[in-house]
Design a protein around this motif. Structure first.
Motif, PDB file in Angstrom:
ATOM      1  N   ARG A 161     -30.571 -29.566 -11.422  1.00 53.83           N
ATOM      2  CA  ARG A 161     -31.144 -30.265 -10.260  1.00 53.83           C
ATOM      3  C   ARG A 161     -32.612 -30.643 -10.459  1.00 53.83           C
ATOM      4  O   ARG A 161     -33.017 -31.759 -10.169  1.00 53.83           O
ATOM      5  CB  ARG A 161     -31.003 -29.402  -9.014  1.00 53.83           C
ATOM      6  N   SER A 211     -26.194 -31.950 -10.154  1.00 54.98           N
ATOM      7  CA  SER A 211     -25.750 -30.877  -9.262  1.00 54.98           C
ATOM      8  C   SER A 211     -24.478 -30.200  -9.772  1.00 54.98           C
ATOM      9  O   SER A 211     -24.026 -29.219  -9.193  1.00 54.98           O
ATOM     10  CB  SER A 211     -25.517 -31.417  -7.852  1.00 54.98           C
ATOM     11  N   GLN A 244     -28.642 -10.728  -5.126  1.00 56.36           N
ATOM     12  CA  GLN A 244     -28.255 -12.063  -4.663  1.00 56.36           C
ATOM     13  C   GLN A 244     -26.741 -12.195  -4.711  1.00 56.36           C
ATOM     14  O   GLN A 244     -26.068 -11.430  -5.400  1.00 56.36           O
ATOM     15  CB  GLN A 244     -28.931 -13.135  -5.514  1.00 56.36           C
ATOM     16  N   GLU A 297     -23.498 -18.862  -4.898  1.00 59.32           N
ATOM     17  CA  GLU A 297     -22.330 -19.701  -4.616  1.00 59.32           C
ATOM     18  C   GLU A 297     -21.952 -20.526  -5.845  1.00 59.32           C
ATOM     19  O   GLU A 297     -21.448 -21.639  -5.722  1.00 59.32           O
ATOM     20  CB  GLU A 297     -22.639 -20.624  -3.429  1.00 59.32           C
ATOM     21  N   SER A 328     -29.335 -23.640  -7.324  1.00 56.42           N
ATOM     22  CA  SER A 328     -30.284 -24.113  -6.313  1.00 56.42           C
ATOM     23  C   SER A 328     -30.750 -22.909  -5.516  1.00 56.42           C
ATOM     24  O   SER A 328     -30.028 -21.915  -5.388  1.00 56.42           O
ATOM     25  CB  SER A 328     -29.655 -25.157  -5.382  1.00 56.42           C
ATOM     26  N   MET A 329     -31.957 -22.972  -4.985  1.00 56.65           N
ATOM     27  CA  MET A 329     -32.485 -21.874  -4.171  1.00 56.65           C
ATOM     28  C   MET A 329     -31.641 -21.695  -2.909  1.00 56.65           C
ATOM     29  O   MET A 329     -31.511 -20.596  -2.399  1.00 56.65           O
ATOM     30  CB  MET A 329     -33.950 -22.124  -3.807  1.00 56.65           C
ATOM     31  N   GLU A 330     -31.032 -22.788  -2.418  1.00 63.23           N
ATOM     32  CA  GLU A 330     -30.217 -22.719  -1.210  1.00 63.23           C
ATOM     33  C   GLU A 330     -28.893 -22.004  -1.462  1.00 63.23           C
ATOM     34  O   GLU A 330     -28.327 -21.399  -0.563  1.00 63.23           O
ATOM     35  CB  GLU A 330     -29.930 -24.116  -0.656  1.00 63.23           C
ATOM     36  N   SER A 331     -28.368 -22.051  -2.691  1.00 63.14           N
ATOM     37  CA  SER A 331     -27.047 -21.489  -2.965  1.00 63.14           C
ATOM     38  C   SER A 331     -27.072 -20.152  -3.695  1.00 63.14           C
ATOM     39  O   SER A 331     -26.036 -19.563  -3.973  1.00 63.14           O
ATOM     40  CB  SER A 331     -26.208 -22.488  -3.768  1.00 63.14           C
ATOM     41  N   ASN A 365     -28.706 -17.365  -2.532  1.00 65.76           N
ATOM     42  CA  ASN A 365     -28.597 -16.320  -1.492  1.00 65.76           C
ATOM     43  C   ASN A 365     -29.268 -15.009  -1.892  1.00 65.76           C
ATOM     44  O   ASN A 365     -28.646 -13.945  -1.874  1.00 65.76           O
ATOM     45  CB  ASN A 365     -27.131 -16.090  -1.111  1.00 65.76           C
ATOM     46  N   ARG A 366     -30.548 -15.094  -2.231  1.00 63.86           N
ATOM     47  CA  ARG A 366     -31.309 -13.879  -2.581  1.00 63.86           C
ATOM     48  C   ARG A 366     -31.582 -13.060  -1.337  1.00 63.86           C
ATOM     49  O   ARG A 366     -31.878 -13.595  -0.279  1.00 63.86           O
ATOM     50  CB  ARG A 366     -32.648 -14.256  -3.228  1.00 63.86           C
TER      51      ARG A 366
END
Length: 120
Positions: free
Chosen positions: A27, A33, A51, A54, A112-115, A117-118
């Motif tokens: 990304r 992606s 974490q 996903e 990605s930081m969004e996926s 889940n830390r």
């Protein structure tokens, strides 16, 4: 039209923990992606929070050792070994050893930081 891309300038992810992250494809580098491929060096004593990503993550250790806590089980990889960790698995990555750990990480789909889940 070329049907290949040579990566000569990977995106260096800014970090505050001394870890080197060079994303060659993904990304941040080329907007991909679908997959991310990164070269990393984790310093001695490094660790990340738990974490539950996903994405599937493949790790190949080039030198040193890397510790994984996967659903409560401790796994240690050494140079020349690799692992696949399936998405939606709770994991912690660390290098509690005395030497840097150099490795390649591949994420499908891309990190990605969004996926990731830390946990805080």
């Amino acid at each position: 039209m070329k049907k290949y891309t040579v990566q000569k300038a990977p995106f260096v992810v800014p970090t505050t923990d001394g870890k080197l992250i060079e994303e060659h494809f993904g990304r941040a580098t080329d907007g991909n992606s679908q997959v991310s491929i990164a070269h990393m060096v984790a310093p001695p004593g490094w660790s990340e929070p738990f974490q539950t990503p996903e994405f599937d993550e493949y790790t190949y250790v080039i030198r040193g050792k890397k510790q994984f806590i996967i659903d409560g089980e401790q796994v240690i990889l050494e140079a020349g070994q690799s692992i696949k960790i399936e998405k939606n698995t709770r994991i912690q990555y660390s290098n509690p050893f005395d030497v840097p750990c150099e490795y390649i990480a591949v994420c499908l789909p891309a990190f990605s930081m969004e996926s990731v889940n830390r946990e805080e």
